[in-house]
Design a protein around this motif. Structure first.
Motif, PDB file in Angstrom:
ATOM      1  N   LYS A  62       0.805  -1.265   0.180  1.00  0.00           N
ATOM      2  CA  LYS A  62      -0.162   0.022   0.051  1.00  0.00           C
ATOM      3  C   LYS A  62       0.944   1.164  -0.039  1.00  0.00           C
ATOM      4  CE  LYS A  62      -4.013   2.188   2.272  1.00  0.00           C
ATOM      5  NZ  LYS A  62      -4.961   1.997   3.483  1.00  0.00           N
ATOM      6  N   SER A  63       2.066   1.291   0.594  1.00  0.00           N
ATOM      7  CA  SER A  63       2.847   2.328   0.837  1.00  0.00           C
ATOM      8  C   SER A  63       4.093   2.258  -0.148  1.00  0.00           C
ATOM      9  CB  SER A  63       3.066   2.480   2.353  1.00  0.00           C
ATOM     10  OG  SER A  63       1.965   2.799   3.108  1.00  0.00           O
ATOM     11  N   ILE A 105      14.508  11.618   2.757  1.00  0.00           N
ATOM     12  CA  ILE A 105      13.393  11.264   3.510  1.00  0.00           C
ATOM     13  C   ILE A 105      12.854  12.882   3.544  1.00  0.00           C
ATOM     14  CG2 ILE A 105      14.727  11.273   5.555  1.00  0.00           C
ATOM     15  CD1 ILE A 105      12.558   9.341   6.598  1.00  0.00           C
ATOM     16  N   GLN A 106      11.620  12.873   3.821  1.00  0.00           N
ATOM     17  CA  GLN A 106      10.915  14.123   3.988  1.00  0.00           C
ATOM     18  C   GLN A 106       9.845  13.851   4.991  1.00  0.00           C
ATOM     19  OE1 GLN A 106       9.887  16.666   0.876  1.00  0.00           O
ATOM     20  NE2 GLN A 106      11.858  15.978  -0.563  1.00  0.00           N
ATOM     21  N   TYR A 107       9.525  14.894   5.893  1.00  0.00           N
ATOM     22  CA  TYR A 107       8.638  14.960   6.997  1.00  0.00           C
ATOM     23  C   TYR A 107       7.703  16.093   6.798  1.00  0.00           C
ATOM     24  CZ  TYR A 107       6.200  14.816  11.649  1.00  0.00           C
ATOM     25  OH  TYR A 107       5.556  14.619  12.418  1.00  0.00           O
ATOM     26  N   ARG A 108       6.428  16.114   6.720  1.00  0.00           N
ATOM     27  CA  ARG A 108       5.407  16.958   6.878  1.00  0.00           C
ATOM     28  C   ARG A 108       4.660  17.151   8.095  1.00  0.00           C
ATOM     29  NH1 ARG A 108       0.192  17.046   4.617  1.00  0.00           N
ATOM     30  NH2 ARG A 108       0.442  15.031   3.993  1.00  0.00           N
ATOM     31  N   LYS A 118       3.541   7.250   3.195  1.00  0.00           N
ATOM     32  CA  LYS A 118       2.597   7.177   4.127  1.00  0.00           C
ATOM     33  C   LYS A 118       2.388   8.236   5.256  1.00  0.00           C
ATOM     34  CE  LYS A 118       0.661   3.366   7.255  1.00  0.00           C
ATOM     35  NZ  LYS A 118       1.115   2.226   7.887  1.00  0.00           N
ATOM     36  N   ASN A 119       1.141   8.576   5.288  1.00  0.00           N
ATOM     37  CA  ASN A 119       0.805   9.747   6.249  1.00  0.00           C
ATOM     38  C   ASN A 119       1.705  10.894   5.923  1.00  0.00           C
ATOM     39  OD1 ASN A 119      -1.043   8.255   7.336  1.00  0.00           O
ATOM     40  ND2 ASN A 119       0.435   7.209   8.609  1.00  0.00           N
ATOM     41  N   LYS A 120       2.472  11.371   7.065  1.00  0.00           N
ATOM     42  CA  LYS A 120       3.397  12.539   6.874  1.00  0.00           C
ATOM     43  C   LYS A 120       4.799  12.226   6.463  1.00  0.00           C
ATOM     44  CE  LYS A 120       0.888  14.934  10.530  1.00  0.00           C
ATOM     45  NZ  LYS A 120       0.834  15.612  11.871  1.00  0.00           N
ATOM     46  N   ILE A 121       5.055  11.002   5.994  1.00  0.00           N
ATOM     47  CA  ILE A 121       6.547  10.705   5.657  1.00  0.00           C
ATOM     48  C   ILE A 121       6.612  10.216   4.312  1.00  0.00           C
ATOM     49  CG2 ILE A 121       8.370   9.209   6.206  1.00  0.00           C
ATOM     50  CD1 ILE A 121       7.849   8.914   9.058  1.00  0.00           C
ATOM     51  N   ALA A 122       7.577  10.528   3.455  1.00  0.00           N
ATOM     52  CA  ALA A 122       7.955  10.267   1.990  1.00  0.00           C
ATOM     53  C   ALA A 122       9.203   9.968   2.093  1.00  0.00           C
ATOM     54  CB  ALA A 122       7.653  11.429   1.053  1.00  0.00           C
ATOM     55  N   PHE A 129       9.941  19.470   5.497  1.00  0.00           N
ATOM     56  CA  PHE A 129      11.475  19.304   5.497  1.00  0.00           C
ATOM     57  C   PHE A 129      12.026  17.884   5.604  1.00  0.00           C
ATOM     58  CE2 PHE A 129      10.270  19.059   9.996  1.00  0.00           C
ATOM     59  CZ  PHE A 129      11.249  18.227  10.508  1.00  0.00           C
ATOM     60  N   GLY A 130      13.262  17.871   5.280  1.00  0.00           N
ATOM     61  CA  GLY A 130      14.044  16.544   5.441  1.00  0.00           C
ATOM     62  C   GLY A 130      15.607  16.587   4.805  1.00  0.00           C
ATOM     63  N   GLY A 131      16.089  15.481   4.366  1.00  0.00           N
ATOM     64  CA  GLY A 131      17.335  15.479   4.244  1.00  0.00           C
ATOM     65  C   GLY A 131      17.624  14.606   3.103  1.00  0.00           C
TER      66      GLY A 131
END
Length: 430
Positions: free
Chosen positions: A190-191, A264-267, A228-232, A274-276
């Motif tokens: 799914k993700s 990786i990015q976090y929302r 998934k959710n807030k993480i890409a 933001f991410g790195g």
């Protein structure tokens, strides 16, 4: 005669619904101002800022009927002032950016043939290069298979010649002579989503301007995406082997040329992300006497998208050298029609660069510099948006030694772009 043609065109457009399922006529006008002071290369003493306005103008014809789809894009690229106000001719002319037709045999199989953009995944290996006013398109044939939940597969084929000829004109230069690739994308869960790519690239060369040879190199690898959710997050790996075109009897073997990337990015909210990440492109050891080439080539990617917007690396430069390590931290704010992005990059050589000092080789510091990119985009409507950007590059003595220029000078780049994309006429009968 002109009035008759105009009346006929109006009647044709008004009654187009009698003949087509879908027809769309759209345009794009995109002027961009740039001020370059150290763009792509460090400034040298006594050099001055280059400033200009370039413009892309496109007219897009899109048509669909039953199982066939056709697209024709006429394009003009110019710099304001390169044609005088009283000129009787436009030296830039009109080019055909896209001229393709696609036939859908059934729900699973389609054939797409002609001049077309080829872009996959994050556009690192294949991209449309949309930032460049001319962009990139290929003369190719694609067989497209859609397996629904089991993924989709594209098989691409291209064969280039210099012109129509009665006899063989000799070797083909400037770009690939032939190319074949397979691209497969499948959802793993799914993700998760996985893409795999295999590219065979044939470049012709001659050792004596008569004898023709073709050097084949292969690029293979894949990209895994998680969302998934807030993480890409995503990770990619590609490996290259084969030969490069040379002026000697045998091509140079590419051994262990590779590309590795992960980010990786976090929302935390709907507005902030933001991410790195890190990207590694293998390079040659310039302190070695080996004739083997270990430098990765991203070939037909949208390279402006990567390694800093000032295009110091892999945008018509830095190929077959010491490679690159790019450590970057992006931050994005998006709310309604406004989007603001900033990214900090830290660049290093992936392999050794050596200079001769008296009777020994000295290895340079791997640090190449730091770049800060800021972009702002505001979408006023569906047909008009304004974009602007500013970038600053802080180079090192190592970069100065490798690429030239003066690292102690200020190196920056700014731009302002207006994009108009109106739909001039459209029928939708679906």
């Amino acid at each position: 005669m002109k009035k008759t043609a105009l009346i006929f065109a109006i009647l044709l457009l008004n009654n187009l619904s009698l003949f087509s399922q879908d027809f769309k006529l759209s345009a794009e006008i995109r002027p961009r101002f740039e001020a370059r002071h150290g763009y792509k290369k460090l400034m040298s003493n006594n050099q001055k800022t280059a400033s200009f306005v370039s413009q892309r103008t496109r007219l897009n014809f899109e048509f669909e009927q039953d199982k066939i789809a056709v697209k024709v894009t006429a394009q003009n690229v110019r710099v304001w002032g390169d044609v005088s106000t009283l000129s009787a001719q436009d030296i830039n002319g009109i080019t055909m950016h896209e001229t393709w037709a696609k036939y859908q045999f059934n729900e699973m199989v389609a054939l797409k043939v002609g001049r077309q953009e080829i872009a996959y995944d994050d556009e690192r290996i294949f991209g449309a290069v949309g930032w460049a006013q001319q962009a990139r398109s290929h003369d190719a044939a694609l067989v497209k298979l859609d397996f629904k939940r089991k993924g989709k597969l594209d098989a691409g084929f291209a064969y280039n010649s210099n012109n129509e000829n009665i006899t063989d004109p000799g070797y083909f230069i400037n770009q690939y002579q032939n190319m074949q690739f397979l691209w497969y994308q499948v959802p793993l869960a799914k993700s998760f989503k996985l893409s795999l790519l295999v590219l065979n690239n044939g470049m012709q060369y001659s050792i004596d301007n008569v004898t023709r040879k073709t050097a084949y190199s292969q690029t293979m690898g894949g990209r895994l995406v998680y969302k998934k959710n807030k993480i890409a997050a995503n990770a990619a790996f590609y490996y290259q082997l084969g030969e490069l075109p040379q002026t000697i009897s045998t091509g140079t073997v590419i051994q262990n040329a590779y590309y590795v990337a992960a980010d990786i990015q976090y929302r935390p909210t709907s507005s902030f992300t933001f991410g790195g990440g890190i990207e590694i492109l293998s390079g040659n050891d310039m302190s070695s006497t080996s004739s083997q080439n270990n430098a990765f080539n991203p070939y037909y990617g949208t390279n402006h998208k990567f390694n800093g917007l000032m295009d110091y690396f892999y945008v018509g430069n830095h190929l077959n050298t010491v490679g690159l390590v790019d450590i970057y931290v992006p931050l994005t704010f998006k709310k309604d029609k406004l989007k603001i992005s900033t990214t900090a990059h830290y660049f290093l050589t992936q392999n050794n660069y050596a200079i001769k000092v008296i009777d020994y080789l000295a290895i340079l510091d791997p640090s190449l510099g730091t770049e800060i990119d800021l972009t702002v985009n505001y979408k006023l409507s569906n047909v008009f948006e304004i974009s602007a950007g500013y970038s600053q590059f802080f180079g090192t003595q190592s970069l100065e030694t490798i690429q030239g220029g003066n690292a102690s000078l200020s190196n920056n780049w700014s731009w302002l772009m207006l994009t108009f994309k109106p739909v001039l006429f459209q029928t939708n009968l679906k």
